[in-house]
Design a protein around this motif. Structure first.
Motif, PDB file in Angstrom:
ATOM      1  N   ILE A 124      -2.041   1.706  10.354  1.00  0.00           N
ATOM      2  CA  ILE A 124      -1.727   0.405   9.737  1.00  0.00           C
ATOM      3  C   ILE A 124      -1.006  -0.475  10.747  1.00  0.00           C
ATOM      4  O   ILE A 124      -1.310  -1.667  10.892  1.00  0.00           O
ATOM      5  N   GLN A 156       0.839  -1.193   0.000  1.00  0.00           N
ATOM      6  CA  GLN A 156       0.000   0.000   0.000  1.00  0.00           C
ATOM      7  C   GLN A 156       0.879   1.249   0.000  1.00  0.00           C
ATOM      8  O   GLN A 156       1.715   1.424   0.890  1.00  0.00           O
ATOM      9  N   ARG A 195      -3.415  -1.846  13.266  1.00  0.00           N
ATOM     10  CA  ARG A 195      -4.228  -2.951  12.733  1.00  0.00           C
ATOM     11  C   ARG A 195      -3.424  -4.258  12.741  1.00  0.00           C
ATOM     12  O   ARG A 195      -3.939  -5.325  13.066  1.00  0.00           O
TER      13      ARG A 195
END
Length: 425
Positions: free
Chosen positions: A119, A93, A122
Motif C-alpha cells: 500500500i 482499508q 502504491r
C-alpha cells in the motif's frame, strides 16, 4: 493510518501481551517498569513499518534492546522470536501486519508486513511517479521524553522547496524531535503569505492548531527581530508580543510538538488546503504527555489535541491523575489494575486512589496515623497488666512519643496521662 490492536511477543518486558486502542485517544498508565514505554516502542515500530514502502524514508527495525531477556543466575538470556503484530486501518482499508526478529544478531523480517508495504509503495508511486496531488498520506509522529526544548538558539533558514514524502516523513519517529524543519517551514510560509501566494492558507491552518493547543499564547506572524515565530501572550488582562523561544519550557515544548504535527499534516496533505490539519489521518505517539505541564493545563490538553487534530489517533503515556480524570473508560489502559469506572466522573482523589492506586494522604500523615493507632492500642493494653508488662509497654509508648511533631507528641502524652496517670518516662 490507525492501530486498533497490538500483540507483543518476547518484546522488552512482555513475554506475550495484547492491547486494544481507542480510535481517537488512548492514555496508558502504570507504575514505572510496567511497560508503558515498551508499548509505545512496539507501536512506534509498527507505524514505522509503513515507511518500508516509501523511497525517501528512513528504515526502522527491531533492535537488540527490544529483545526480551530472562535473568538466569549471573546472565541474561535473550529470547527468540521477538515480534509485534498490529491490526488497524490504512486509507479506510482494514489491515494486519507483523514483523519478527527470530534471533539476536539476525534481521527483522517483513514478509508478514508485505500488504502494508505494498500500500505504501502504491502511494509512493502515485506521488513520485504519477504526480498525483490528491493522495491522502498518513501522518506519523513519535515524541519521547527527550523532547524538552533545551537546544541553544539555532539559525532558522528559509525552507527550500522539497519533496513531499521526504519532508513529511523525515525523522518522524526518531528519538530526537525535529524542531528545525517546522520552524523553517513557518518562516518560509510567512514570507509567501506576505507575497499573497495561494498556499499561505496552510500557514493559517498550522497557526490555528498551535493556537488551540497553547493556552494564553496566540501565534500570529514570523518576527523579524527575534527570527522566531511570534505571538501575543495574554494573562490577567495584560497582553504582550512574545516569541515562541521566550516562553516557558512547558509552553515552548508543547508549542514545538504541536507545530511539528501540524507541519507534517500540511506537508503530506496540502491538497486539503486550510483543512489539511483537520482532515489528515495518522497516528501520534507521546511518552509522558504531562511532562512540564501545570495541572490546569493537564486537565485540558487531551481535549485540545482532539479539537486541533480530530482525525489523528493519539496514544500517549502519563503519570498524571489530572489527565486520567479527563478521559472516558475506553480511552484508558491501566497496566496496574482493571477499572470499569468512567474517570471523568470521579474526583481527583478517587482517580488517584481507585484508578492509580496511590494513597491520597501524605506519607508523613499515613505514618503518624499508623503510629497513633499502634500507640492507642498499646495504651489500652497497659491498663490491666502486671507492672512488669506495663514497663515494657511504656518503653514502646515513650518511643512513639518522641516525634518530630510537637503537637502530635503532646497529644500522645496527654492520652497517656489520662489513662495511666503520671509515670516514669
Amino acid at each position: 493510518m490507525r492501530i486498533d490492536k497490538l500483540h507483543l511477543n518476547n518484546f522488552r518486558n512482555f513475554e506475550e501481551a495484547s492491547f486494544e486502542f481507542n480510535k481517537n485517544f488512548t492514555v496508558i498508565i502504570g507504575e514505572n517498569g510496567t511497560g508503558k514505554s515498551s508499548i509505545l516502542q512496539g507501536l512506534r515500530l509498527a507505524a514505522a513499518s509503513f515507511m518500508l514502502g516509501i523511497d525517501e524514508a528512513e528504515r526502522y527495525h527491531i533492535q537488540k534492546e527490544d529483545v526480551r531477556r530472562i535473568d538466569i543466575e549471573s546472565r541474561f538470556i535473550p529470547q527468540k522470536n521477538c515480534s509485534f503484530k498490529a491490526s488497524g486501518e490504512l486509507n479506510d482499508q482494514p489491515i494486519t501486519w507483523k514483523r519478527t526478529l527470530s534471533r539476536l544478531g539476525g534481521r527483522t523480517d517483513y514478509k508478514e508486513a508485505n500488504e502494508l508495504i505494498e500500500i505504501a509503495e502504491r502511494l509512493n508511486k502515485a506521488v513520485n511517479e504519477d504526480f498525483k496531488e490528491d493522495v491522502d498520506l498518513p501522518v506519523i509522529c513519535y515524541f519521547n521524553t527527550s523532547r524538552l526544548w533545551v537546544d541553544s538558539y539555532f539559525t532558522v533558514k528559509l525552507k527550500k522547496k522539497g519533496a513531499r514524502l521526504q519532508d513529511g516523513y523525515a525523522r518522524c519517529v526518531d528519538n530526537r524531535t525535529d524542531k528545525k524543519s517546522p520552524m523553517e517551514w513557518l518562516k518560509s510560509a510567512s514570507w509567501k503569505k506576505l507575497k499573497n501566494k495561494p498556499d499561505s492558507v496552510l500557514l493559517d491552518a498550522v497557526l490555528e492548531a498551535i493556537d488551540i493547543c497553547i493556552p494564553n499564547w496566540k501565534p500570529s506572524e514570523w518576527d523579524e527581530d527575534s527570527d522566531d515565530l511570534g505571538g501575543h501572550y495574554s494573562q490577567d488582562d495584560l497582553s504582550s508580543f512574545v516569541p515562541l523561544s521566550f516562553l516557558s519550557d512547558g509552553l515552548k515544548t508543547m508549542g514545538a510538538m504541536v507545530a511539528e504535527i501540524a507541519y507534517r499534516c500540511a506537508i503530506l496533505n496540502p491538497h486539503y488546503g486550510k483543512e489539511a490539519i483537520r482532515e489528515s489521518k495518522g497516528i501520534v505517539l507521546i511518552d509522558e504527555i504531562d511532562m512540564h505541564l501545570h495541572p490546569k493545563w493537564q486537565r485540558q490538553v487531551v481535549n485540545d489535541l482532539k479539537k486541533a487534530f480530530p482525525n489523528i489517533q493519539f496514544i500517549v503515556t502519563t503519570h498524571s491523575p489530572f489527565i486520567v480524570q479527563s478521559l472516558d473508560s475506553d480511552e484508558l489502559i491501566n497496566l496496574d489494575a482493571t477499572i470499569n469506572e468512567k474517570p471523568y466522573k470521579l474526583s481527583i482523589q478517587d482517580v488517584a486512589a481507585d484508578i492509580m492506586q496511590v494513597n491520597t494522604r501524605s506519607e508523613k500523615y499515613s505514618n503518624q496515623n499508623g503510629d497513633a493507632e499502634r500507640y492507642l492500642k498499646a495504651l489500652d493494653k497497659a491498663v490491666n497488666v502486671s507492672e512488669e508488662e506495663k514497663e515494657k509497654i511504656l518503653e514502646t509508648l515513650v518511643e512513639i512519643e518522641n516525634s518530630n511533631d510537637p503537637a502530635f507528641s503532646a497529644f500522645l502524652k496527654m492520652n497517656r496521662l489520662a489513662k495511666l496517670g503520671k509515670t516514669k518516662d
